[in-house]
Design a protein around this motif. Structure first.
Motif, PDB file in Angstrom:
ATOM      1  N   VAL A 157      14.361  29.681   8.602  1.00 36.89           N
ATOM      2  CA  VAL A 157      13.270  28.328   8.645  1.00 36.89           C
ATOM      3  C   VAL A 157      13.237  28.792   9.928  1.00 36.89           C
ATOM      4  O   VAL A 157      12.512  28.342  10.680  1.00 36.89           O
ATOM      5  CB  VAL A 157      13.600  27.393   7.653  1.00 36.89           C
ATOM      6  N   ARG A 158      14.408  28.117  10.586  1.00 38.51           N
ATOM      7  CA  ARG A 158      14.127  27.735  11.844  1.00 38.51           C
ATOM      8  C   ARG A 158      15.690  29.036  12.399  1.00 38.51           C
ATOM      9  O   ARG A 158      16.904  28.501  11.786  1.00 38.51           O
ATOM     10  CB  ARG A 158      14.195  26.525  12.033  1.00 38.51           C
ATOM     11  N   ASN A 159      15.794  28.821  14.227  1.00 36.79           N
ATOM     12  CA  ASN A 159      16.504  29.364  14.241  1.00 36.79           C
ATOM     13  C   ASN A 159      16.397  29.230  16.178  1.00 36.79           C
ATOM     14  O   ASN A 159      15.581  30.101  16.397  1.00 36.79           O
ATOM     15  CB  ASN A 159      16.727  31.116  14.286  1.00 36.79           C
ATOM     16  N   ASP A 160      16.941  28.619  16.286  1.00 40.80           N
ATOM     17  CA  ASP A 160      16.690  28.138  17.794  1.00 40.80           C
ATOM     18  C   ASP A 160      18.593  28.136  18.771  1.00 40.80           C
ATOM     19  O   ASP A 160      19.406  28.168  18.242  1.00 40.80           O
ATOM     20  CB  ASP A 160      16.295  26.451  17.755  1.00 40.80           C
ATOM     21  N   ARG A 161      18.036  28.554  20.117  1.00 40.52           N
ATOM     22  CA  ARG A 161      18.921  28.355  21.351  1.00 40.52           C
ATOM     23  C   ARG A 161      18.698  27.072  21.709  1.00 40.52           C
ATOM     24  O   ARG A 161      16.781  26.861  22.627  1.00 40.52           O
ATOM     25  CB  ARG A 161      18.598  29.487  22.340  1.00 40.52           C
ATOM     26  N   VAL A 162      19.309  26.165  22.341  1.00 37.21           N
ATOM     27  CA  VAL A 162      18.899  24.927  22.600  1.00 37.21           C
ATOM     28  C   VAL A 162      19.926  24.104  24.266  1.00 37.21           C
ATOM     29  O   VAL A 162      21.329  25.123  23.862  1.00 37.21           O
ATOM     30  CB  VAL A 162      18.982  23.516  21.581  1.00 37.21           C
ATOM     31  N   ALA A 163      19.071  24.082  25.288  1.00 38.15           N
ATOM     32  CA  ALA A 163      20.678  23.808  26.253  1.00 38.15           C
ATOM     33  C   ALA A 163      19.661  21.525  26.672  1.00 38.15           C
ATOM     34  O   ALA A 163      18.255  21.660  26.567  1.00 38.15           O
ATOM     35  CB  ALA A 163      20.118  24.222  27.301  1.00 38.15           C
ATOM     36  N   GLN A 164      20.500  21.052  26.235  1.00 44.78           N
ATOM     37  CA  GLN A 164      19.756  19.736  26.900  1.00 44.78           C
ATOM     38  C   GLN A 164      21.324  19.067  27.901  1.00 44.78           C
ATOM     39  O   GLN A 164      22.380  19.401  27.520  1.00 44.78           O
ATOM     40  CB  GLN A 164      19.916  18.718  25.702  1.00 44.78           C
ATOM     41  N   ASP A 165      20.358  18.601  28.484  1.00 46.23           N
ATOM     42  CA  ASP A 165      21.431  17.719  30.088  1.00 46.23           C
ATOM     43  C   ASP A 165      21.092  16.011  29.266  1.00 46.23           C
ATOM     44  O   ASP A 165      19.641  16.142  29.747  1.00 46.23           O
ATOM     45  CB  ASP A 165      21.365  17.987  31.180  1.00 46.23           C
ATOM     46  N   LEU A 166      21.702  15.606  29.965  1.00 43.62           N
ATOM     47  CA  LEU A 166      21.778  13.907  29.375  1.00 43.62           C
ATOM     48  C   LEU A 166      22.407  13.730  30.353  1.00 43.62           C
ATOM     49  O   LEU A 166      22.915  13.723  30.758  1.00 43.62           O
ATOM     50  CB  LEU A 166      22.059  13.480  28.277  1.00 43.62           C
ATOM     51  N   LEU A 167      21.365  12.951  32.052  1.00 42.34           N
ATOM     52  CA  LEU A 167      21.973  12.289  32.886  1.00 42.34           C
ATOM     53  C   LEU A 167      21.861  11.003  33.176  1.00 42.34           C
ATOM     54  O   LEU A 167      20.842  10.607  32.598  1.00 42.34           O
ATOM     55  CB  LEU A 167      21.411  13.222  34.323  1.00 42.34           C
ATOM     56  N   SER A 168      23.173   9.760  32.877  1.00 41.43           N
ATOM     57  CA  SER A 168      22.768   8.818  33.389  1.00 41.43           C
ATOM     58  C   SER A 168      23.215   8.415  34.212  1.00 41.43           C
ATOM     59  O   SER A 168      24.370   7.966  35.064  1.00 41.43           O
ATOM     60  CB  SER A 168      23.114   7.411  31.945  1.00 41.43           C
ATOM     61  N   LEU A 169      23.316   6.468  34.957  1.00 44.73           N
ATOM     62  CA  LEU A 169      23.483   5.868  35.864  1.00 44.73           C
ATOM     63  C   LEU A 169      22.954   4.224  35.227  1.00 44.73           C
ATOM     64  O   LEU A 169      21.598   4.074  34.751  1.00 44.73           O
ATOM     65  CB  LEU A 169      22.119   5.889  37.230  1.00 44.73           C
ATOM     66  N   TYR A 170      24.359   3.516  35.719  1.00 41.56           N
ATOM     67  CA  TYR A 170      24.245   2.177  35.016  1.00 41.56           C
ATOM     68  C   TYR A 170      24.730   1.697  36.247  1.00 41.56           C
ATOM     69  O   TYR A 170      25.659   2.196  36.772  1.00 41.56           O
ATOM     70  CB  TYR A 170      24.447   2.033  33.907  1.00 41.56           C
ATOM     71  N   ALA A 171      24.296   0.570  36.065  1.00 38.56           N
ATOM     72  CA  ALA A 171      25.987  -1.208  37.170  1.00 38.56           C
ATOM     73  C   ALA A 171      24.703  -2.467  36.341  1.00 38.56           C
ATOM     74  O   ALA A 171      24.198  -2.374  35.686  1.00 38.56           O
ATOM     75  CB  ALA A 171      24.482  -1.300  38.158  1.00 38.56           C
ATOM     76  N   GLN A 172      26.161  -2.751  36.496  1.00 41.25           N
ATOM     77  CA  GLN A 172      25.857  -3.732  35.705  1.00 41.25           C
ATOM     78  C   GLN A 172      26.803  -5.659  36.785  1.00 41.25           C
ATOM     79  O   GLN A 172      27.978  -4.954  37.538  1.00 41.25           O
ATOM     80  CB  GLN A 172      27.190  -4.039  34.431  1.00 41.25           C
ATOM     81  N   GLN A 173      26.440  -6.630  36.703  1.00 40.46           N
ATOM     82  CA  GLN A 173      26.596  -7.941  37.219  1.00 40.46           C
ATOM     83  C   GLN A 173      26.862  -8.545  36.964  1.00 40.46           C
ATOM     84  O   GLN A 173      26.446  -9.293  35.971  1.00 40.46           O
ATOM     85  CB  GLN A 173      25.949  -7.871  38.344  1.00 40.46           C
ATOM     86  N   ALA A 174      28.342  -9.028  37.027  1.00 37.64           N
ATOM     87  CA  ALA A 174      29.122 -10.392  35.664  1.00 37.64           C
ATOM     88  C   ALA A 174      28.949 -11.501  37.319  1.00 37.64           C
ATOM     89  O   ALA A 174      29.702 -11.086  38.165  1.00 37.64           O
ATOM     90  CB  ALA A 174      30.388  -9.894  35.186  1.00 37.64           C
ATOM     91  N   LEU A 175      28.763 -12.862  36.632  1.00 36.87           N
ATOM     92  CA  LEU A 175      28.931 -13.803  37.563  1.00 36.87           C
ATOM     93  C   LEU A 175      29.804 -15.109  37.000  1.00 36.87           C
ATOM     94  O   LEU A 175      29.199 -15.468  35.393  1.00 36.87           O
ATOM     95  CB  LEU A 175      27.415 -14.306  37.991  1.00 36.87           C
ATOM     96  N   GLN A 176      30.431 -15.799  37.525  1.00 39.75           N
ATOM     97  CA  GLN A 176      30.985 -17.322  36.946  1.00 39.75           C
ATOM     98  C   GLN A 176      30.468 -17.777  38.054  1.00 39.75           C
ATOM     99  O   GLN A 176      30.143 -17.932  38.962  1.00 39.75           O
ATOM    100  CB  GLN A 176      32.188 -16.431  37.289  1.00 39.75           C
ATOM    101  N   PHE A 177      29.147 -18.941  36.800  1.00 45.24           N
ATOM    102  CA  PHE A 177      28.276 -19.726  37.689  1.00 45.24           C
ATOM    103  C   PHE A 177      28.583 -21.104  38.086  1.00 45.24           C
ATOM    104  O   PHE A 177      28.905 -21.785  38.713  1.00 45.24           O
ATOM    105  CB  PHE A 177      26.895 -20.453  36.885  1.00 45.24           C
ATOM    106  N   SER A 178      29.783 -21.081  36.519  1.00 50.96           N
ATOM    107  CA  SER A 178      30.502 -22.524  37.370  1.00 50.96           C
ATOM    108  C   SER A 178      31.579 -22.881  35.954  1.00 50.96           C
ATOM    109  O   SER A 178      31.940 -21.609  35.427  1.00 50.96           O
ATOM    110  CB  SER A 178      29.823 -23.541  36.202  1.00 50.96           C
TER     111      SER A 178
END
Length: 693
Positions: free
Chosen positions: A376-397
């Motif tokens: 039915v299906r026969n596939d060759r697959v290449a996939q790349d997931l590249l991710s960047l992230y940033a998170q800033q936590a703060l104590q307001f009071s």
């Protein structure tokens, strides 16, 4: 007294805002054995994050390795096939199939498999050795910047020990010819530790066609360093094969034509292999924390299934084979550092992640008795997931703190179809990207009460073959392409109550909107993208140490899942098989030589079709386990599964099928719609003996 008044200022902010994540990575035996600390007032960033207590989840009886994921409140793990196949998971209004929308990591490596031969996000935990697990930490919802693909409903991180208190060997025998041998040990010289484990498992199960499970599992780890700086290198090897009794039509059981544990195809089953090498390096101190993870995996998978019997092919039957041959490579680097924004103290976290899947073959074949008839299906697959992230936590009071985050993901993929008729037309390459903002606000009303507001955008990736398809390979008709990344938006309002160290309760009201639902397709044994959906629900947990040795745990969840918009002709807006109500409660006793656990899990009825005209039955399971340390070396154990002997079903689906007899009698027509069930296992027992050297 608040935590901030007991620690140096910069370190205190880091502990409050990221404490549970910092605690789970140390390689010293005395830290690893305890596992990650649960989220508490002053350290939690949402009501639905936490870490399971190691003594509790280790005491719980586990029929299968994947049952350990039920340490996450609200998660149900069942099975609708052989024990070498990934569990079926339920959480927050999802039938997660085998893992989509619930991200899992073991020892820093992702478990979910994108563009998998059986289903998107396939998460097989059968390579797990539960006794080596040091901690299970979890988060619900898409609210945190470091959570990647498949984490819309939630995520779980499972960590392994780096050292054991003492080497041991354990043998287990049980009902239905279950047998298991586990040997593990570690050796530490100065700051260097070697840890090794070997596991062998066999099982026939209660099925009329013996499961004949054969599993071999091994782990070897070297770690070196201190709580502030160190590294580890881990190798894992896993291989299993099994026969499978898949779900069967309920009409045949009701009529007596098929025994409750019978099979309509004795040749269903599969094989799975997973080999990995991973490394971790960390450096932490008052100025911040840096961590780097790298991994490589070789994965092989073959599965033979038959869900519709003779509906599509009245001569040879409807059995099909799904294959997956891939190598996976990945790396992740993160850094956390105390900082200041104006007069506000905070913690800045940022990182990069890359995962590359090189799939040599992802295939679907028509078979008879495990012999291929057509491709039915026969596939060759290449996939790349590249991710960047940033998170800033703060104590307001003193009472207010919060965080904002941003995540960016880019997926690149290439699909090369090798089936000669439709393969070239369904080939192609492309890319997709998404930016995902996150935010949270926390208010500490009193030292006993804390409130949370969280919101964020996340995603699940779709099978990239659907992003390049032009023709349906079974019919040859035009097929619609789907986006490679499907977005979801979620929010949550929560409360945490902790009057002392012995009692903690949480309540969370949540909602989640998906751009594209994944729906189970019974006659193909896979999933397909569907309509947009809305989910909302409420969850509550209670952790209560009744005495020094006795603990009560209660987890309850209710959810509502609906498709958005006007339904197509003949359909409704219920999300079929979406879990609605879950209750899990248990008593754990640990005192002197005795360890005991009694756990009840209730999975409520749910809609099996989009009109809600057919509903599943509820399922109640009661398990009991006890251990007695005869002396410092010998510990005896007894586990009883399904203690009450209930005749529930692990899974129920509603679709059309046709047996050979129905074809011969002319009763089949276009198929007979019916419930298809996989019964949960009857009452069974296992006894064990553990010798500690």
């Amino acid at each position: 007294m608040r935590l901030a008044r007991r620690l140096p200022h910069a370190v205190s902010i880091a502990a409050m805002l990221t404490g549970s994540a910092w605690a789970q990575e140390s390689h010293l035996p005395e830290v690893e054995v305890r596992g990650p600390r649960d989220a508490t007032i002053g350290s939690a960033d949402s009501a639905s994050e936490g870490a399971a207590e190691r003594e509790v989840f280790q005491a719980r009886p586990k029929l299968r390795p994947g049952d350990i994921i039920e340490a996450v409140p609200g998660v149900v793990a069942t099975q609708h096939s052989g024990d070498g196949k990934a569990n079926q998971y339920f959480l927050r209004g999802f039938n997660l199939d085998h893992g989509t929308d619930f991200s899992m990591k073991v020892d820093g490596m992702p478990v979910n498999m994108p563009t998998h031969g059986h289903g998107q996000g396939y998460a097989d935990l059968n390579f797990l050795i539960p006794e080596l697990v040091s901690g299970v930490s979890y988060r619900k919802g898409p609210y945190f910047a470091d959570n990647s693909d498949f984490a819309l409903a939630g995520s779980a991180t499972i960590d392994y020990l780096s050292a054991l208190d003492a080497p041991f060997a354990e043998v287990t025998f049980g009902s239905n010819d279950y047998r298991r041998l586990l040997a593990a040990g570690s050796r530490t010289v100065q700051d260097q530790t070697w840890l090794g484990a070997v596991e062998l498992v066999g099982n026939d199960g209660p099925w009329d066609v013996p499961e004949n499970l054969r599993k071999a599992n091994a782990l070897l780890r070297y770690s070196q360093g201190s709580p502030t700086r160190g590294f580890s290198i881990t190798g894992m090897a896993y291989k299993s094969r099994w026969n499978a009794t898949d779900q069967v039509p309920e009409r045949l059981i009701a009529s007596g034509e098929l025994p409750r544990f019978g099979s309509l195809n004795a040749t269903d089953g599969g094989e799975s292999q997973r080999y990995s090498l991973s490394g971790k390096w960390f450096d932490r101190g008052q100025s911040g924390q840096t961590q780097v993870n790298v991994y490589a995996m070789a994965y092989r998978f073959d599965l033979f299934s038959d869900f519709t019997y003779f509906l599509n092919n009245p001569v040879n039957g409807d059995q099909f084979e799904q294959t997956d041959r891939r190598n996976v490579f990945g790396a992740e680097a993160s850094h956390q550092m105390p900082n200041k924004l104006g007069a506000l103290d905070g913690v800045l976290s940022f990182g990069a992640q890359w995962r590359g899947d090189r799939i040599g073959e992802v295939g679907l074949y028509d078979t008879e008795a495990r012999q291929r008839l057509s491709t039915v299906r026969n596939d060759r697959v290449a996939q790349d997931l590249l991710s960047l992230y940033a998170q800033q936590a703060l104590q307001f009071s003193e009472r207010w703190r919060g965080y904002v985050g941003l995540r960016g993901d880019m997926l690149r993929y290439d699909v090369q179809g090798r089936e000669p008729v439709h393969g070239p037309l369904n080939s192609g390459s492309g890319h997709d990207s998404q930016a995902s903002p996150k935010a949270g606000l926390i208010f500490t009303l009193t030292p006993q009460h804390e409130f949370y507001l969280n919101a964020g955008t996340g995603f699940h990736s779709n099978d990239v073959r659907g992003a390049t398809i032009t023709l349906d390979p079974q019919t040859g008709l035009p097929a619609d392409r789907v986006p490679a990344l499907a977005k979801g938006n979620g929010s949550e309002l929560g409360w945490r109550f902790q009057p002392n160290d012995d009692v903690m309760a949480t309540v969370a009201l949540w909602q989640l909107r998906l751009d594209s639902e994944l729906v189970y397709v019974g006659d193909a044994g896979t999933t397909e993208t569907g309509r947009a959906s809305d989910r909302r629900g409420i969850e509550a947990t209670l952790r209560w140490k009744l005495s020094n040795g006795l603990r009560l745990d209660v987890d309850a969840a209710y959810s509502r899942a609906r498709f958005r918009g006007t339904p197509p002709e003949g359909e409704g807006n219920y999300v079929d098989n979406a879990v609605e109500s879950v209750l899990a409660t248990g008593i754990t006793y640990i005192q002197g030589p005795w360890t005991g656990s009694l756990w009840l899990r209730y999975l409520g009825p749910r809609a099996l079709d989009t009109l809600n005209t057919v509903r599943s039955r509820s399922n109640t399971l009661l398990n009991f386990g006890v251990r007695y340390a005869v002396n410092p070396h010998l510990t005896l154990g007894l586990d009883v599964f399904n203690l009450a002997g209930k005749k529930g079903n692990d899974i129920e689906y509603f679709y059309a099928s046709c047996t050979a007899g129905e074809v011969a009698s002319g009763a089949c027509g276009a198929g007979i719609e019916d419930r298809h069930v996989h019964p949960m296992e009857p009452r069974s027992t296992r006894v064990s003996a553990k010798w500690t050297f």
